[in-house]
Write a protein that holds these residues in place. Structure first.
Motif, short mmCIF file in Angstrom:
data_model
loop_
_atom_site.label_atom_id
_atom_site.label_comp_id
_atom_site.label_asym_id
_atom_site.label_seq_id
_atom_site.Cartn_x
_atom_site.Cartn_y
_atom_site.Cartn_z
N ALA A 472 0.83 -1.24 0.19
CA ALA A 472 -0.07 -0.10 -0.10
C ALA A 472 0.86 1.08 0.10
CB ALA A 472 -0.82 0.04 1.29
N VAL A 473 2.14 1.27 0.16
CA VAL A 473 2.99 2.20 0.70
C VAL A 473 3.44 2.93 -0.86
CG1 VAL A 473 5.12 3.16 1.70
CG2 VAL A 473 3.40 1.72 2.93
N ARG A 474 3.55 4.09 -1.12
CA ARG A 474 4.04 4.75 -2.30
C ARG A 474 5.34 5.40 -1.90
NH1 ARG A 474 3.39 9.94 -5.00
NH2 ARG A 474 1.88 10.50 -3.51
N GLU A 475 5.47 5.88 -0.89
CA GLU A 475 6.61 6.71 -0.41
C GLU A 475 6.64 6.89 0.99
OE1 GLU A 475 7.57 9.92 -3.76
OE2 GLU A 475 6.29 10.74 -2.31
N ALA A 476 7.67 6.76 1.57
CA ALA A 476 8.11 6.70 3.04
C ALA A 476 9.27 7.51 3.70
CB ALA A 476 8.16 5.34 3.61
N ALA A 477 9.17 8.33 4.75
CA ALA A 477 10.30 8.93 5.13
C ALA A 477 10.01 8.68 6.70
CB ALA A 477 10.09 10.43 4.95
N ALA A 492 6.90 7.76 11.55
CA ALA A 492 6.92 7.57 9.90
C ALA A 492 5.80 8.34 9.36
CB ALA A 492 6.95 6.19 9.57
N PHE A 493 6.39 9.11 8.08
CA PHE A 493 5.37 9.88 7.30
C PHE A 493 5.22 8.94 5.99
CE2 PHE A 493 6.87 12.61 10.05
CZ PHE A 493 6.08 13.65 10.54
N VAL A 494 3.79 8.76 5.61
CA VAL A 494 3.64 7.69 4.49
C VAL A 494 2.61 8.44 3.30
CG1 VAL A 494 2.65 5.56 3.74
CG2 VAL A 494 4.12 5.57 5.75
N SER A 495 2.95 8.16 2.15
CA SER A 495 1.85 8.46 1.23
C SER A 495 1.67 7.07 0.67
CB SER A 495 2.17 9.44 0.02
OG SER A 495 3.29 8.67 -0.65
N LEU A 496 0.45 6.99 0.16
CA LEU A 496 -0.16 5.55 -0.32
C LEU A 496 -0.23 5.65 -1.86
CD1 LEU A 496 -2.88 4.96 2.33
CD2 LEU A 496 -0.69 4.18 2.56
N GLN A 497 -0.43 4.24 -2.26
CA GLN A 497 -0.48 4.04 -3.73
C GLN A 497 -1.88 4.38 -4.12
OE1 GLN A 497 1.62 3.09 -5.83
NE2 GLN A 497 3.41 2.08 -4.56
N PRO A 498 -2.12 4.96 -5.21
CA PRO A 498 -3.56 5.19 -5.57
C PRO A 498 -4.56 4.19 -5.31
CG PRO A 498 -1.93 5.67 -7.25
CD PRO A 498 -1.25 5.08 -6.26
N GLY A 499 -5.58 4.32 -4.63
CA GLY A 499 -6.72 3.38 -4.40
C GLY A 499 -6.27 2.45 -3.07
N ALA A 500 -5.06 2.60 -2.42
CA ALA A 500 -4.78 1.80 -1.47
C ALA A 500 -5.41 2.07 -0.24
CB ALA A 500 -3.43 1.68 -1.32
N VAL A 501 -5.88 1.23 0.71
CA VAL A 501 -6.40 1.63 1.99
C VAL A 501 -5.49 0.70 3.24
CG1 VAL A 501 -8.31 1.44 3.66
CG2 VAL A 501 -8.63 1.91 1.02
N VAL A 502 -5.12 1.36 4.01
CA VAL A 502 -4.27 0.59 5.25
C VAL A 502 -4.37 1.79 6.44
CG1 VAL A 502 -2.11 1.63 4.79
CG2 VAL A 502 -2.32 -0.52 5.90
N THR A 503 -4.29 1.07 7.49
CA THR A 503 -4.38 2.00 8.78
C THR A 503 -3.02 2.30 9.47
OG1 THR A 503 -4.61 0.20 10.57
CG2 THR A 503 -6.53 1.22 9.44
N ALA A 504 -2.58 3.26 10.28
CA ALA A 504 -1.41 3.59 10.82
C ALA A 504 -1.14 2.29 11.72
CB ALA A 504 -1.43 4.72 11.69
N ASP A 505 -2.24 1.58 12.41
CA ASP A 505 -1.99 0.67 13.24
C ASP A 505 -1.39 -0.54 12.44
OD1 ASP A 505 -2.59 2.18 15.63
OD2 ASP A 505 -4.53 1.24 15.77
#
Length: 546
Positions: A472-477, A492-505
């Motif tokens: 689900a992860v597109r970019e991470a820092a 962590a700071f994350v941007s997601l892939q288009p249409g992806a769904v995931v929670t922080a937990d």
């Protein structure tokens, strides 16, 4: 690694990368040889415009004469405040032909940043994109010659995706580049001499620990590293270059601009990076080679309708600017239809010092999961040292030090900073890494980015690589933030892939299952886009600000 396993063996002697023999004394001699060898070759392709090697020569001659006529003297500095436009290449050649030094400026600079660069470099002239003139007008000192040009020059397509206005601006308070080229056309500047160790360019660092410093890059630095690109990446005049990286950045400056002058080979420019425009440029001009940030490749691969067939001409591609997470490299390789080789270098090393050679895939370190940045190129001596400067054996983590003919002469008018960064001519990179027993180098992170959590060292890169392996992860820092109990804790700071769904937990649990307890992030924040430099590096310092 045995000699039999080295497809690039011609670059080695006795199992070590050998030193290249000097080919040219300076950049003017290098370009003059290209003009004599291939005057009718395209030097620049810019949308529907073409500039031949011969025309680039005469245009830069005319601008050099114009500069001298307006008070520019040998040793003076010309600032190039430009996007990826033909004027940048014309300007840097003209600066050298006038006996001066070129200075690159990030076109995103605002008043404070450009004002510092102009004062620090002591520039006497600025070649400026017309839309950026207001910034120059507010900060340039009296007596500084300002010449403007338009991104619409040398082409007629005027693509609305990168040119908000279809009209060329005329700045009455400044000289106009096209008018100067017409006025001085056919004239040649008086001959100048340039020794290999003379400054050719000032390229300013990003200034993460204070005001940016100008790395003094010499004619020898540039001639050597352009040849390194040619030899190590196996390039020739037929290998059209895609100008993916910004020309003001060291990667684009040497790996696009200076390299194209050496071969000579066509350099495809598109004003600024806009993913769909770049994909169209690849479709139209069929470039063979490029080097750029992994984020730029990801953006191009994500253009709707773009697929491996569109990128099939790009058979020689490298990523520089930031290490590649192994999972990201594999994903992009599938989308682009080819392998993205790693490369490593810094502003202070005039671009590359290590790379993954053609025909080889970078090994992944089994312990850390890091993807190798490659092997040292010819004439580079690279070693790993501990905090006391003692050289470490293979497998031990320490700071990466580099010496060789591409290392800068120091920082412009900063003797103390130069001595600290280049003691004995050897660059202390600030990057932390290790080498394996076969000579492959790996980066762990920047020294300043290391996190100390409960007394343990945490390298953001390792956590980011785990996050990148989640679908689900597109970019991470990853950054460290103050924590009363642990000293620092991992966020962590994350941007997601288009249409992806995931929670922080879910992402926290994903990391917890794959790394030691002190390493996994205690908080994950979702953002649409991570902050980046113009060259595509993710700005962790911006994330630390909250």
């Amino acid at each position: 690694m045995s000699d039999a396993e080295r497809p690039w063996l011609g670059l080695y002697r006795d199992g070590q990368p050998h030193a290249f023999e000097p080919e040219y004394d300076n950049l003017l001699e290098m370009f003059a040889a290209s003009v004599a060898r291939a005057p009718d070759q395209d030097a620049i392709r810019y949308f529907d415009g073409r500039i031949s090697v011969a025309r680039l020569d005469t245009a830069s001659d005319a601008l050099a004469v114009a500069l001298r006529a307006h008070g520019f003297a040998p040793g003076d500095r010309l600032v190039l405040f430009s996007q990826n436009d033909p004027a940048f290449v014309v300007g840097m050649l003209a600066a050298w032909k006038a006996g001066g030094i070129a200075v690159s400026a990030n076109p995103m600079y605002k008043d404070r940043e450009l004002g510092h660069l102009l004062r620090d470099s002591g520039a006497s002239a600025v070649l400026c994109l017309d839309e950026l003139y207001p910034v120059v007008s507010r900060v340039a000192a009296d007596g500084v010659t300002v010449i403007t040009f338009s991104g619409l020059d040398w082409q007629t397509r005027n693509d609305a995706r990168v040119f908000p206005s279809p009209h060329r601006l005329r700045v009455p308070e400044a000289l106009d580049l096209l008018e100067l080229l017409a006025e001085y056309d056919g004239r040649r500047p008086p001959p100048v001499s340039a020794a290999p160790g003379d400054p050719a360019f000032l390229v300013y660092t990003s200034g993460t620990t204070g005001d940016p410093k100008g790395a003094v890059l010499t004619h020898r630095n540039f001639v050597f590293n352009a040849r390194s690109y040619r030899e190590w990446m196996q390039l020739g005049p037929a290998d059209t270059i895609l100008g993916l990286a910004p020309l003001f950045h060291i990667t684009g400056l040497v790996g696009h601009g200076v390299l194209a002058l050496l071969l000579p080979a066509p350099l495809v420019l598109a004003h600024r990076f806009e993913p769909s425009v770049m994909v169209d440029a690849v479709r139209e001009h069929r470039p063979v080679f490029t080097v750029g940030a992994i984020t730029a490749y990801a953006a191009m691969a994500g253009v709707p309708g773009a697929g491996p067939e569109d990128f099939r001409s790009l058979t020689k591609i490298w990523s520089g600017g930031a290490p590649i997470a192994p999972a990201v490299g594999e994903q992009l390789g599938e989308k682009l239809g080819g392998y993205i080789h790693n490369a490593y270098g810094l502003t202070e090393t005039s671009s590359i010092t290590h790379l993954v050679p053609p025909g080889r895939r970078a090994p992944v370190d089994p312990a850390s999961g890091a993807l190798s940045i490659g092997v040292p190129i010819a004439s580079v001596h690279s070693r790993i040292v501990d905090e006391d400067g003692v050289e470490l054996p293979p497998g031990e983590v320490g700071e990466v030090l580099i010496s060789g003919p591409q290392v800068a002469a120091g920082y412009w008018r900063r003797p103390d900073a130069s001595e600290a960064a280049f003691p004995g001519g050897e660059l202390h990179t600030g990057d932390v890494g290790f080498r394996d027993a076969e000579g492959w180098f790996y980066l762990v992170d920047r020294k300043k980015d290391m996190i100390i959590a409960s007394g343990y060292k945490v390298w953001p890169r390792e956590v980011e690589d785990v996050l990148y392996s989640h679908p689900a992860v597109r970019e991470a820092a990853v950054v460290g933030v103050p924590d009363a109990y642990r000293g620092e804790t991992v966020h962590a700071f994350v941007s997601l892939q288009p249409g992806a769904v995931v929670t922080a937990d879910e992402l926290i649990a994903f990391c917890r299952d794959r790394m030691a307890a002190y390493k996994y992030p205690r908080a994950v924040f979702f953002v649409d886009e991570l902050p980046k430099t113009a060259s595509g590096k993710i700005l962790r310092r911006e994330l630390r600000k909250g």
